[in-house]
Design a protein around this motif. Sequence first.
Motif, short mmCIF file in Angstrom:
data_model
loop_
_atom_site.label_atom_id
_atom_site.label_comp_id
_atom_site.label_asym_id
_atom_site.label_seq_id
_atom_site.Cartn_x
_atom_site.Cartn_y
_atom_site.Cartn_z
N GLU A 87 0.83 -1.21 0.00
CA GLU A 87 0.00 0.00 0.00
C GLU A 87 0.86 1.26 0.00
O GLU A 87 0.55 2.24 -0.68
N PHE A 88 1.95 1.22 0.75
CA PHE A 88 2.84 2.38 0.84
C PHE A 88 3.55 2.59 -0.49
O PHE A 88 3.67 3.73 -0.97
N ALA A 89 4.02 1.51 -1.11
CA ALA A 89 4.74 1.61 -2.38
C ALA A 89 3.83 2.20 -3.46
O ALA A 89 4.23 3.11 -4.20
N GLY A 90 2.60 1.70 -3.56
CA GLY A 90 1.67 2.23 -4.55
C GLY A 90 1.32 3.68 -4.27
O GLY A 90 1.17 4.49 -5.20
N ALA A 91 1.19 4.02 -3.00
CA ALA A 91 0.82 5.39 -2.61
C ALA A 91 1.94 6.38 -2.93
O ALA A 91 1.68 7.50 -3.37
N VAL A 92 3.19 5.99 -2.69
CA VAL A 92 4.33 6.88 -2.98
C VAL A 92 4.34 7.24 -4.47
O VAL A 92 4.47 8.41 -4.85
N GLU A 93 4.17 6.24 -5.30
CA GLU A 93 4.18 6.48 -6.74
C GLU A 93 3.00 7.33 -7.18
O GLU A 93 3.14 8.26 -7.98
N ALA A 94 1.81 7.05 -6.65
CA ALA A 94 0.61 7.81 -7.03
C ALA A 94 0.73 9.27 -6.61
O ALA A 94 0.43 10.18 -7.39
N THR A 127 -4.44 2.25 -0.25
CA THR A 127 -3.43 2.96 -1.04
C THR A 127 -3.83 4.41 -1.22
O THR A 127 -2.99 5.32 -1.11
N ALA A 128 -5.11 4.66 -1.48
CA ALA A 128 -5.59 6.03 -1.69
C ALA A 128 -5.44 6.86 -0.41
O ALA A 128 -5.00 8.02 -0.46
N PHE A 129 -5.80 6.28 0.74
CA PHE A 129 -5.67 7.02 2.00
C PHE A 129 -4.21 7.28 2.33
O PHE A 129 -3.85 8.35 2.83
N THR A 130 -3.34 6.29 2.06
CA THR A 130 -1.91 6.48 2.31
C THR A 130 -1.34 7.56 1.40
O THR A 130 -0.53 8.38 1.83
N ALA A 131 -1.78 7.57 0.13
CA ALA A 131 -1.31 8.60 -0.82
C ALA A 131 -1.73 9.99 -0.36
O ALA A 131 -0.97 10.95 -0.44
N SER A 132 -2.97 10.10 0.15
CA SER A 132 -3.44 11.40 0.66
C SER A 132 -2.61 11.84 1.86
O SER A 132 -2.32 13.03 2.02
N LYS A 133 -2.23 10.88 2.70
CA LYS A 133 -1.40 11.20 3.86
C LYS A 133 -0.01 11.67 3.42
O LYS A 133 0.53 12.65 3.94
N LEU A 134 0.56 10.97 2.44
CA LEU A 134 1.89 11.35 1.95
C LEU A 134 1.87 12.74 1.31
O LEU A 134 2.84 13.48 1.39
N ALA A 135 0.75 13.06 0.65
CA ALA A 135 0.65 14.34 -0.05
C ALA A 135 0.10 15.43 0.85
O ALA A 135 -0.53 16.37 0.37
N ILE A 136 0.34 15.31 2.14
CA ILE A 136 -0.22 16.27 3.10
C ILE A 136 0.17 17.71 2.75
O ILE A 136 -0.60 18.66 2.99
N ALA A 137 1.35 17.89 2.12
CA ALA A 137 1.79 19.25 1.78
C ALA A 137 0.83 19.93 0.82
O ALA A 137 0.63 21.15 0.90
N VAL A 138 0.22 19.16 -0.07
CA VAL A 138 -0.67 19.78 -1.06
C VAL A 138 -1.97 20.23 -0.41
O VAL A 138 -2.71 21.03 -0.99
N PHE A 139 -2.25 19.73 0.79
CA PHE A 139 -3.43 20.19 1.51
C PHE A 139 -3.12 21.41 2.38
O PHE A 139 -4.02 22.03 2.94
N ILE A 140 -1.83 21.74 2.49
CA ILE A 140 -1.41 22.85 3.35
C ILE A 140 -0.90 24.04 2.54
O ILE A 140 -1.29 25.18 2.78
N VAL A 141 -0.02 23.75 1.58
CA VAL A 141 0.64 24.82 0.83
C VAL A 141 -0.34 25.80 0.19
O VAL A 141 -0.13 27.02 0.25
N PRO A 142 -1.44 25.34 -0.44
CA PRO A 142 -2.37 26.31 -1.03
C PRO A 142 -2.95 27.28 0.00
O PRO A 142 -3.20 28.45 -0.33
#
Length: 658
Positions: free
Chosen positions: A289-296, A550-565
């Motif tokens: 799940e983590f591997a797929g999320a990192v790539e996504a 995988t989707a939830f993990t990807a959202s967690k990894l991309a936390i910056a995109v929820f903050i930077v804007p």
Amino acid sequence: MKENKIKKANTSPEGQAGSENMSTADVDAVMKKYDRESNIRVWTGKYKLAVRGLLVAFSLWCIYVTLFATFLEEIRLTSFLGLIILIGFLTYPAKKGDIRENYMPIGDIIFMIAGTGAFLYFTFSANQIINQGTRFAPYQIVIGIIGIAALIELTRRCVGLPILFVAGFFLIYALAVGLTNPAFLGRVKFLVRNLFYTKEGIFSTPVNVCSKYIVVFIIFGAFLERTGISNFFIQLANCIAGKYAGGPAKVAVISSALCGMVSGSSVGNTVTTGSVTIPMMKDTGYKPEFAGAVEAASSTGGQIMPPIMGAAAFLMADFVGVPYSNIIVRAILPALLYFTGIFISVHLEAKKLGLSGIPKEKLPVFKLLIRKIYLLLPLVMLVIWVSGNYMTMQKAASYAIVLSVIVSLFDKENRISVTKCIDALEAGGRGVISVAVACGVAGIISGSITMTGLANDLINGIISVANGKLIIALFLTMLCCIVLGMGVPTTANYCIMAATCAPILVRMGVPTLAAHFFVFYFGIVADITPPVALAAYAGSAIAKANPMKTAFTASKLAIAVFIVPYVFCFNPSMLLIDTTAVSVVQIFITSLIGVFGLSASLEGYLFTKMPAIVRVMLAVGGLMLINPTLMTDILGLLLIVAGCAWQKMQQNKTKVVA
């Protein structure tokens, strides 16, 4: 375009490092499942040559028109979409999996001819239609309906249903309650006339920008990929980060950022680079799940990476009315923060799991790799030409195409021959179809919103709910962007957001450019946000992981995109708006620390396993750095420093006990 990337990815030395590396057939299957653009008709023999010839001719025609044509804009736009309908129906079957060779149902042929004819009727009658004002004969309304129906059907085939649900809602609203004409047929006539025969609907800004700029850049991307640059990016990422802890995940972040900026597709980039990086991550010890999320997450972020930004940068420049070079310069800091956040997360995960890097003997030799640095020349020169205002964007892209062919001559393996030139023109022509029809439907959406005044109602509604509080307006706008952006391609996605959501923030006092960046970012993040997270689902298919996890993990990894804007809406300094160098450095550093705090909190590990209280401290500290005031910055920094110090003491205690 995508097929070439897949082959390169799967035959590269570093691609063989993963024992579970996917075959080209497996990758194709994933692409066809999650990327509608990959479901195309199968032509062989003389039929293949004919369709191939049409696609090549279309690409050459597009380049010619964008560079030299001086005829009426109505003629350029209608002929462009007429040809898109023709090659689109020849390329895409009515349903997925219909792979009968050299077969096209009679219904498709009729639909193709009728739809193409509707647009070309406008082309050859442009002067008459312009001069007749609002007086349209019934047969002209029927022609308009046929053209709109053909565009919608082709969109369903190569883009999917989500964007059509949005368009359908606004069309039904316009016909039911949005227009003032009391007679239903009168409303239909008014709607068709405005959507098909004016520049307020299908032929509005999105299609105009697509036919003028985006098409040439898509063709440039097809040529660039045939130089072997995707493989070069992956090898370069291996040289930079492959040997460090959790190396393959860091390689995925870097290579996807580089490849994604020219691919223009979150799903396509996830599958093509993920076919190499995901098996490598799993072999290293990362969970599927983590591997797929990192790539996504990384592939999705590629579309906010300058200089290409998935072609949406051209649309933004036109919508906002600023030079394209301004857009790409202002996008640099937010993009760096996004990928830094993901990089921090994969590093902490590697430390938590005790993962090592890729063995030195499996890494490419940097001295050999650097010899291919010339492959970057087309991209570098493109940025110089555009940023320095030496020439128009379309001319710069055309010169970059020629330069791509020239630099390929220095590499025997990836030399662009006449056959490869034809392949690139064919792939470029095919790649334009989905973008063009999505832009056309985006024009229908924006036209319907404008005609009915719904945009103003939406703006007033959200402003009323926000009650003057910007943070509430930003949050509600974010939700709108994510919902409306689900399953919608980047370019059409941004067009919808620019028409519906950006004006809300502008009315709340956010600078226009910052408002457009905000909606652009949150429209793209829909590709990894459940429940419709196509890039995450594609990554999960390669990783053989649970799609939703995988989707939830990807959202967690991309936390910056929820903050930077939020950061650049509260303080536009990050976008270099009305600021000084000192202010830019300050906002970047505090935001970077905030992203670090949130990433560490979500990961639950820094120097050692993190107790709940420390996770809360780091999360609150990171969030406080969103609001760029001196007090919140000081408190946020204190919380993050205290949390890190606590973790360090815990680590030292553990060492003493051991």
